[in-house]
Design an enzyme around this catalytic site. Structure first.
Site, short mmCIF file in Angstrom:
data_model
loop_
_atom_site.label_atom_id
_atom_site.label_comp_id
_atom_site.label_asym_id
_atom_site.label_seq_id
_atom_site.Cartn_x
_atom_site.Cartn_y
_atom_site.Cartn_z
N GLU A 1 -1.04 -1.29 -4.91
CA GLU A 1 -2.26 -0.53 -5.16
C GLU A 1 -2.03 0.41 -6.34
O GLU A 1 -1.05 1.16 -6.37
CB GLU A 1 -2.66 0.28 -3.93
CG GLU A 1 -3.96 1.03 -4.13
CD GLU A 1 -4.42 1.73 -2.86
OE1 GLU A 1 -5.09 1.10 -2.05
OE2 GLU A 1 -4.07 2.92 -2.71
N ASP B 1 -2.72 1.24 6.92
CA ASP B 1 -1.87 0.96 5.75
C ASP B 1 -1.40 -0.49 5.74
O ASP B 1 -1.28 -1.11 4.69
CB ASP B 1 -0.64 1.89 5.74
CG ASP B 1 -1.01 3.34 5.92
OD1 ASP B 1 -1.25 4.01 4.91
OD2 ASP B 1 -1.08 3.78 7.08
N ASP C 1 0.89 -1.16 0.00
CA ASP C 1 0.00 0.00 0.00
C ASP C 1 0.93 1.21 0.00
O ASP C 1 1.42 1.61 1.05
CB ASP C 1 -0.90 -0.01 1.23
CG ASP C 1 -1.86 1.17 1.24
OD1 ASP C 1 -2.36 1.56 0.17
OD2 ASP C 1 -2.11 1.72 2.34
#
Length: 179
Positions: free
Chosen positions: A68, A141, A7
């Site tokens: 991501e 996160d 992330d």
């Protein structure tokens, strides 16, 4: 299949490793956050992220890296930092020959919670449940990185079959003709 989920972020870059196959219980191998000081020079922050991701790659030896996909936000500065951290993760994986998959936030949310509009709390709760953890990983996160890895494990078989079908179709279609 062992997947490192990333992330991306400049201040907090979530990382999480999940092992398993679609349709079977998954196992969390590791989870954490690569942190950089907000007041450090950008170049130094990117090097710190690279070093952190390299440590995760060395320690956990994933077969895939799921990152991501950066999406447009109103805050250009935030999206730039996210994109830069994302690029570092992809570079680290590519340097080692590890395949990289990009997943949008809504794909990850839908895969893990059933809704592409799930909030951080819902993602954390489902990651906790799916990986049979005693509590949601903190910060968010870290939970998001695990969600990315889970999403990839569940989506990869279908994506591979689709790519194979497209390649087979292209190989069987005469040049100059479209089907």
């Amino acid at each position: 299949m062992r997947v490192l989920g990333v992330d991306p972020g400049l201040t907090r870059c979530g990382v999480g490793v999940v092992e398993g196959v679609a349709g079977r219980p998954l196992t969390m191998v590791g989870v954490g956050v690569v942190r950089t000081p907000a007041d450090a020079e950008l170049s130094h922050r990117l090097v710190a992220i690279e070093q952190g991701i390299e440590q995760w790659l060395d320690e956990h030896r994933p077969e895939f890296v799921a990152v991501e996909r950066v999406f447009s936000q109103h805050n250009v500065r935030t999206v730039m930092g996210t994109a830069q951290a994302s690029a570092v993760a992809m570079l680290c994986a590519a340097r080692r020959g590890i395949p990289v998959a990009l997943h949008t936030p809504s794909e990850v949310k839908a895969a893990v919670t059933g809704s592409g509009r799930a909030d951080k709390a819902q993602i954390g709760a489902m990651v906790t449940r799916l990986l049979r953890l005693s509590a949601p990983p903190k910060p968010a996160d870290a939970a998001d990185a695990l969600a990315l890895a889970i999403c990839h494990i569940w989506r990869a078989p279908a994506q591979n079959r689709l790519q194979q079908a497209v390649a087979l179709h292209a190989a069987n279609t005469p040049k100059g003709r479209t089907a």
